[in-house]
Motif scaffolding. Sequence first.
Motif, PDB file in Angstrom:
ATOM      1  N   ASN A   2      -4.871   1.492  13.235  1.00 35.74           N
ATOM      2  CA  ASN A   2      -6.029   2.031  13.008  1.00 35.74           C
ATOM      3  C   ASN A   2      -6.379   3.140  13.265  1.00 35.74           C
ATOM      4  N   GLU A  19       0.567  -1.238  -0.109  1.00 37.44           N
ATOM      5  CA  GLU A  19       0.645   0.321  -0.120  1.00 37.44           C
ATOM      6  C   GLU A  19       0.768   1.478   0.273  1.00 37.44           C
ATOM      7  N   VAL A  31      -5.362   4.247   2.478  1.00 37.76           N
ATOM      8  CA  VAL A  31      -5.606   5.185   2.954  1.00 37.76           C
ATOM      9  C   VAL A  31      -5.299   6.443   2.914  1.00 37.76           C
ATOM     10  N   THR A  85     -12.209   4.827   8.873  1.00 36.23           N
ATOM     11  CA  THR A  85     -13.023   3.846   8.652  1.00 36.23           C
ATOM     12  C   THR A  85     -13.990   3.899   8.136  1.00 36.23           C
ATOM     13  N   SER A 108       1.976   4.145   7.338  1.00 37.75           N
ATOM     14  CA  SER A 108       2.391   2.853   8.188  1.00 37.75           C
ATOM     15  C   SER A 108       1.541   3.183   9.578  1.00 37.75           C
ATOM     16  N   ASN A 153      -1.939   1.439   9.730  1.00 40.84           N
ATOM     17  CA  ASN A 153      -2.264   0.872   9.567  1.00 40.84           C
ATOM     18  C   ASN A 153      -2.095   0.244  10.377  1.00 40.84           C
TER      19      ASN A 153
END
Length: 450
Positions: free
Chosen positions: A185, A111, A357, A340, A179, A182
């Motif tokens: 969260n 990602e 993201v 989210t 980073s 992920n």
Amino acid sequence: MIVQFWNDPAIILLCLMIILLVDNLWNLYLILREIKMVYGARHVPEVLRPYLSQELFERMRRYKLHKSWFIIVNTLIVVVICGCLELYFGFYGLLWDLVARCAIWSWMKHEIWMSFVYLIFLSLYILVKSLPGKIYEKCCISKLVKQPKRSWSQRIVMELVDICCSLLIMATMVAVVVSMVNAFNQYAFVGIYLMAVLLTVMIILIIPVAIDPFIGQRVQLENQALKAGLEQLTRRVGFSMRYVHIIHVRDPSVGSNAFFFGSCCLKRIVIFDTLLLNRGLASDARLPPEERGKGLPNEHVLAVVAHELGHWKRGHFYKAIVMFQLHLLITLGLFVICYTHGPIYQAVGFDVGVQPVIVGFIVIFGFLLTPYLTISNVLMLMMTRQFEYEADKFAFQLGYAAHLRMALLKLYADNLTFPLSDTCYSSWHHTHPTMLHRLQRLERLESNRT
């Protein structure tokens, strides 16, 4: 009912398009107000007539009108029409699919790498989309005002340096943010906020040290009368003279300026030597003929420094830091609530379960949070303008009102901008009050005292 709307991608898409339309149409309304004001201003304000000729005023007026109409047309085509089409046809999701198809090897499907490539593609698209407007602005509008001429080699080198720096910063930010999100969260905003605080601290520590080499070279003040006046003024308010720096600017086209920055032992009042009469030299023999006699006399320089001391005395730097941190906390909190939420991504063209993201940042900060960001920006601009009025009042209380008024007029003559602005437009766009508003406020303070 609200929950049903919040979970419906079609309704979210409609809301995003409405937000885009309302925000930009409001901005266009403000520009139209500004245009109406400029059309009505056909003569130089009386207070500026000794410093601004009617011919130059007309040239500035034509530039302002041409630039404003260009912004209206460009915004309607590039931002409003293209923006609505991009949202409606799921451009952001289609672009992510293109990046995924370009990921030939497995390591390219990470990602972080896909996000970096996505931003490059998006930047290229924005560049192509805005290129006609930039060419027109460069070839037609820029000719209406005098600008420093640069060779093609200088322009190419500057563009390459800007691109390299932008790519480096982009790659770093993408790697860190993706980073962090992920890994943590919904708690990622804490890390992002702490990173922003760390960055703010680094800026506070680095900028006072970096001011000299980036702007010019720090020099000793040769004008002994001005030096004695500065020492007396700083002693009067309790500000150490060693924090007052005179900078010999490399490029005189940067204009005449002075500013306060920093806190504690890192605070600085930086004075460009272009602000000083004959650049603060004991003799003008070392200056080229065109620079002799330029700058402010000593009393006016002291008035400008008194204004900057007002920023320090009233704690404006600390207030600005607190204001920014509060704004950042609220912004990140709203982002955490939204990023989210799957239907937001589906609304802009993504399949269920695909939630990159970087796209979340673009859509949420670029569209969804626009109402809050607009309101907060207006409030912060209102506060920064109030800071300027408070600093002017501090200079007035020290007895420099008359000299500050003259300094503002002479600085305007050196750094010409169109002197008039619509009040509503100014409240949404300007960090500083207009020069005429500052003069009126100083006159009011003087009349109230008498």
